[in-house]
Scaffold this motif. Structure first.
Motif, PDB file in Angstrom:
ATOM      1  N   LEU A 119      19.080  16.862  32.661  1.00  0.00           N
ATOM      2  CA  LEU A 119      19.422  18.284  32.510  1.00  0.00           C
ATOM      3  C   LEU A 119      18.257  19.175  32.934  1.00  0.00           C
ATOM      4  CD1 LEU A 119      21.352  18.542  29.099  1.00  0.00           C
ATOM      5  CD2 LEU A 119      22.287  18.438  31.403  1.00  0.00           C
ATOM      6  N   ALA A 120      17.041  18.764  32.562  1.00  0.00           N
ATOM      7  CA  ALA A 120      15.860  19.556  32.921  1.00  0.00           C
ATOM      8  C   ALA A 120      15.687  19.640  34.428  1.00  0.00           C
ATOM      9  CB  ALA A 120      14.616  18.952  32.273  1.00  0.00           C
ATOM     10  N   LYS A 179      18.357  21.959  35.799  1.00  0.00           N
ATOM     11  CA  LYS A 179      17.986  23.345  35.503  1.00  0.00           C
ATOM     12  C   LYS A 179      16.900  23.847  36.446  1.00  0.00           C
ATOM     13  CE  LYS A 179      16.045  26.228  31.803  1.00  0.00           C
ATOM     14  NZ  LYS A 179      15.551  26.236  30.398  1.00  0.00           N
ATOM     15  N   GLU A 180      15.932  22.990  36.747  1.00  0.00           N
ATOM     16  CA  GLU A 180      14.805  23.390  37.581  1.00  0.00           C
ATOM     17  C   GLU A 180      15.203  23.563  39.036  1.00  0.00           C
ATOM     18  OE1 GLU A 180      10.985  24.635  38.239  1.00  0.00           O
ATOM     19  OE2 GLU A 180      11.923  24.143  36.303  1.00  0.00           O
ATOM     20  N   LYS A 224      26.448  19.250  34.467  1.00  0.00           N
ATOM     21  CA  LYS A 224      26.830  20.557  33.927  1.00  0.00           C
ATOM     22  C   LYS A 224      28.160  20.466  33.180  1.00  0.00           C
ATOM     23  CE  LYS A 224      26.148  22.910  37.815  1.00  0.00           C
ATOM     24  NZ  LYS A 224      26.075  24.067  38.747  1.00  0.00           N
ATOM     25  N   TYR A 252      19.004  24.219  27.846  1.00  0.00           N
ATOM     26  CA  TYR A 252      18.612  22.957  28.474  1.00  0.00           C
ATOM     27  C   TYR A 252      19.182  22.777  29.879  1.00  0.00           C
ATOM     28  CZ  TYR A 252      16.791  21.474  23.953  1.00  0.00           C
ATOM     29  OH  TYR A 252      16.062  21.384  22.794  1.00  0.00           O
ATOM     30  N   THR A 253      20.345  23.410  30.157  1.00  0.00           N
ATOM     31  CA  THR A 253      20.974  23.225  31.463  1.00  0.00           C
ATOM     32  C   THR A 253      20.807  24.438  32.361  1.00  0.00           C
ATOM     33  OG1 THR A 253      22.644  21.948  30.244  1.00  0.00           O
ATOM     34  CG2 THR A 253      23.063  22.318  32.560  1.00  0.00           C
ATOM     35  N   GLY A 254      20.531  25.598  31.776  1.00  0.00           N
ATOM     36  CA  GLY A 254      20.298  26.795  32.573  1.00  0.00           C
ATOM     37  C   GLY A 254      21.547  27.470  33.084  1.00  0.00           C
ATOM     38  N   GLN A 255      22.719  27.170  32.467  1.00  0.00           N
ATOM     39  CA  GLN A 255      23.973  27.803  32.879  1.00  0.00           C
ATOM     40  C   GLN A 255      24.332  28.917  31.905  1.00  0.00           C
ATOM     41  OE1 GLN A 255      25.501  26.680  35.877  1.00  0.00           O
ATOM     42  NE2 GLN A 255      23.470  25.756  35.836  1.00  0.00           N
ATOM     43  N   ALA A 302      16.106  26.285  24.686  1.00  0.00           N
ATOM     44  CA  ALA A 302      15.702  24.892  24.892  1.00  0.00           C
ATOM     45  C   ALA A 302      14.805  24.396  23.764  1.00  0.00           C
ATOM     46  CB  ALA A 302      15.008  24.728  26.244  1.00  0.00           C
ATOM     47  N   GLU A 353      18.602  22.200  41.546  1.00  0.00           N
ATOM     48  CA  GLU A 353      19.769  21.356  41.756  1.00  0.00           C
ATOM     49  C   GLU A 353      19.639  20.519  43.022  1.00  0.00           C
ATOM     50  OE1 GLU A 353      23.521  23.271  41.414  1.00  0.00           O
ATOM     51  OE2 GLU A 353      23.010  24.347  39.569  1.00  0.00           O
TER      52      GLU A 353
END
Length: 332
Positions: free
Chosen positions: A187-188, A191-192, A208, A54-57, A256, A194
Motif C-alpha cells: 500500500l505504501a 501511495k508513493e 486499492k 495508507y493508500t492515499g485515495q 496513516a 503507482e
C-alpha cells in the motif's frame, strides 16, 4: 532513549490496558457512554485511514458504511437473528458494497474518486427514508440487544463499554498487523508512486480495491458498535456532514497512524461537546479553527507532537552547543 526500550513500551501498554479495563467501574453512566462512543468512531476513523492514510485515495463516503452496518444490525436484531450472524452480516454487507463501489472507483483518481464516494451518503439518506419497511423510514429504527446479562454483575453502560473495548482492540490489532506486513508495504508503494508499484509487480488497482473493501468492512464494524452503544439509527446517521467530520478527525489525529485513529475518535466525540459548551452557535467555527491550527502547527496530526517536540529539543541543544564558550586551554 528510554521509550526505545522494549520493557518500557510493554509496561506503558500494560498500564494503559489496566486503566481502560478499570475505567468503567469508576465513572458515571455518561462518561462510560462517551468513552464507548470514542471507541466506535475510532474504528470508523481507522477504516478511513486504511483507504486515505495508507493508500492515499480520497474517500468521502465512509459514513455510509457505518450507517449500513448500523441498519443491518438493527434489522437483524429486530428479526431475532443470532447476534453472531448479525455481526457477520454487519461486516460483510458493507464490505460487499465497498467492493462493488471500489471496482469502478479504484480505476479513478483525485477528484473523480472523491465524487464517486461523495455520492454514497448523498444517495444513502433518501434511500434509507424510502426503504421504510427495513429502515423505519425518516423515524429511524431502534434495536436493544446490548443489555448486561445477569451473570456479569455489570450495569448496561459498563457492559456496552467492555463490548466496544474488546471488539475495538481486536480490530486495531488486526489492522496494525496488516499495515505493518507485506500488504501494508505494498500500500505504501502504491501511495508513493503507482508506476513504481506496477514495475515491481504490485497491481495498484488490486490493492486499492482491497483497501477500499477492508475500509468498508471496518465501517460495518463501527456501525455494529454504534448500535451497541446508541441502540438507534436513522437517515441522519448517513448524513454527508458526518463524513466530513470523520475526515477532519483523521487529519487531526494523524493520517496513516494507528494511534492517530484513536486520537481522531476522541476528537470526533469529545471536541464537539466542548465547543457546544463554549458557544453552540459557534461550534462549526471553533472546530474549523482547531483544524486549521493543527494543520499549520502539526501537519502530521496530533500523533506527531512527540516527534515535533524532540526535533525542537535537538535543535535547541545544537544551538546551545554551537554557541558554547570554549574552555581555557582547549585545542583550537
Amino acid at each position: 532513549m528510554l521509550w526505545s526500550r522494549g520493557w518500557v513500551r510493554i509496561a506503558v501498554g500494560a498500564l494503559i490496558a489496566l486503566a481502560l479495563i478499570l475505567a468503567p467501574l469508576n465513572f458515571d453512566v455518561a462518561t462510560n457512554q462517551a468513552l464507548a462512543r470514542v471507541g466506535v468512531f475510532a474504528v470508523a476513523v481507522l477504516g478511513l485511514n486504511v483507504i486515505m492514510g495508507y493508500t492515499g485515495q480520497v474517500s468521502l463516503g465512509q459514513i455510509f458504511f457505518l450507517g449500513l452496518g448500523a441498519y443491518v444490525t438493527a434489522y437483524g436484531v429486530n428479526q431475532d437473528w443470532n447476534i453472531l450472524l448479525v455481526f457477520a452480516l454487519a461486516v460483510l454487507l458493507p464490505g460487499l458494497s465497498g467492493y462493488v463501489v471500489a471496482l469502478a472507483a479504484a480505476r479513478l483518481g483525485g477528484l473523480a474518486i472523491a465524487m464517486v464516494t461523495i455520492a454514497l451518503p448523498i444517495i444513502g439518506v433518501p434511500l434509507a427514508k424510502r426503504l421504510a419497511e427495513w429502515t423505519g423510514g425518516s423515524q429511524g429504527t431502534s434495536a436493544r440487544f446490548s443489555s448486561a446479562p445477569d451473570w456479569s454483575g455489570l450495569a448496561n453502560d459498563q457492559w456496552q463499554y467492555y463490548l466496544v473495548l474488546l471488539i475495538t482492540a481486536v480490530v486495531f490489532l488486526l489492522i496494525r498487523n496488516l499495515v505493518r506486513g507485506k500488504f501494508g508495504r505494498a500500500l505504501a508503494i502504491v501511495k508513493e508512486n503507482e508506476a513504481v508499484a506496477s514495475s515491481m509487480g504490485i497491481s495498484p488497482y488490486r490493492y486499492k480495491v482491497m483497501a477500499f473493501t477492508i475500509a468498508a468492512m471496518i465501517g460495518g464494524v463501527s456501525g455494529f458498535l454504534y448500535m451497541v452503544v446508541v441502540q438507534y439509527t436513522s437517515p441522519e446517521t448517513l448524513a454527508f456532514h458526518h463524513s466530513i467530520s470523520l475526515l477532519a478527525s483523521m487529519v487531526i489525529g494523524g493520517a496513516a497512524s494507528i494511534v492517530g485513529s484513536l486520537i481522531g475518535g476522541a476528537y470526533y466525540v469529545l471536541v464537539p461537546n466542548v465547543t457546544n459548551e463554549i458557544d453552540a452557535t459557534l461550534t462549526s467555527l471553533l472546530q474549523g479553527a482547531i483544524l486549521l491550527v493543527v494543520l499549520f502547527v502539526l501537519p502530521g496530526g496530533v500523533v506527531s507532537l512527540p516527534r515535533v517536540i524532540r526535533r525542537l529539543l535537538r535543535r535547541r541543544g545544537g544551538e546551545h552547543g554551537a554557541h558554547a564558550p570554549e574552555e581555557p586551554g582547549s585545542p583550537t
